[in-house]
Enzyme design. Structure first.
Site, short mmCIF file in Angstrom:
data_model
loop_
_atom_site.label_atom_id
_atom_site.label_comp_id
_atom_site.label_asym_id
_atom_site.label_seq_id
_atom_site.Cartn_x
_atom_site.Cartn_y
_atom_site.Cartn_z
N PHE A 1 0.68 -0.84 0.26
CA PHE A 1 0.36 -0.22 -0.17
C PHE A 1 1.20 1.18 0.29
CE2 PHE A 1 -2.84 -2.84 1.83
CZ PHE A 1 -4.53 -2.53 0.95
N ASP A 2 0.54 1.61 -0.60
CA ASP A 2 0.85 2.87 -0.77
C ASP A 2 0.51 4.05 0.99
OD1 ASP A 2 2.03 6.24 -1.42
OD2 ASP A 2 -0.07 6.52 -2.30
N LEU A 3 1.16 5.00 0.94
CA LEU A 3 0.31 6.33 2.15
C LEU A 3 -0.44 7.07 2.15
CD1 LEU A 3 0.30 6.13 5.04
CD2 LEU A 3 2.25 6.98 5.45
#
Length: 226
Positions: free
Chosen positions: A9-11
């Site tokens: 996941f990107d943040l």
């Protein structure tokens, strides 16, 4: 329904909405260069890409000036901007469901690792992730492809053979492709539909609830309204 076992996941713009903190930090940094940007909306494109790239692209700062701007940015961000942030509705429930299904969850962000860890801990999300990987404070490992490569190299070989990247900007999709990964582009963050579609992600999703459905974890409507 997808059957990937490892989810990266990107943040920013994917798990949390960091708009106030990031834009105010950029505004603070630019002010130190006597660049006055009263409208924070103008600074929204800074959310996602590496900061040095954005300071150069949007304000013409030299590489040396961009590094100084990043130092100014962190003066504000480290104590205040870090927490001017909010978790997207439905994300905690989705992460809990994924972990309960024995999925391996990682964060791969261009944000410095130390800041990513503090944000995720602050919002009680850190415990869902086996690994949180970001850039280094010295300016290394800022390209999303390098972040993803480092995250994958930290896993046992079988794990990353069934992995997928989830993010909201073109850098996430390009980084995934450069590492041979499929991708899920989410349009509820800060990348436009056109920006993401141009990169030909494997999947394109418009909400947390539809992301959950794609991953096989349909949630109650009230817990995933984004």
């Amino acid at each position: 329904m997808l059957t990937y076992d490892t989810l990266l996941f990107d943040l920013d713009g994917t798990l949390t909405d960091p708009k106030p903190g990031i834009t105010k930090s950029v505004q603070y940094a630019l002010a130190r260069f006597d660049i006055d940007v009263p409208d924070l909306e103008v600074l929204v494109p800074f959310i996602g890409p590496p900061l040095a790239e954005s300071f150069h692209h949007y304000y013409g700062l030299t590489p040396e000036q961009a590094q100084q701007a990043i130092a100014y940015y962190r003066e504000y961000f480290a104590d205040t901007g870090l927490y001017e942030n909010a978790v997207y509705p439905g994300i905690p429930a989705l992460l809990a469901d994924l972990r309960a299904s024995h999925k391996r969850l990682l964060v791969a962000t261009s944000k410095p690792t130390v800041f990513a860890e503090r944000i995720l801990a602050h919002f009680d999300l850190a415990h869902y992730f086996e690994l949180i990987v970001g850039s280094e404070l010295d300016g290394t490992r800022i390209a999303k492809a390098d972040v993803i490569a480092y995250a994958l190299a930290s896993l046992p070989a079988p794990a990353y053979q069934n992995a997928i990247m989830i993010g909201d900007r073109k850098h996430d999709i390009i980084g995934a492709q450069q590492n041979g990964l499929p991708s899920i582009a989410v349009t509820y963050g800060y990348g436009s539909y056109e920006e993401l579609q141009d990169q030909q992600p494997t999947h394109l999703i418009d909400s947390v609830s539809n992301l959950a459905i794609l991953l096989g974890h349909e949630m109650k409507a009230e817990s995933a309204s984004v």
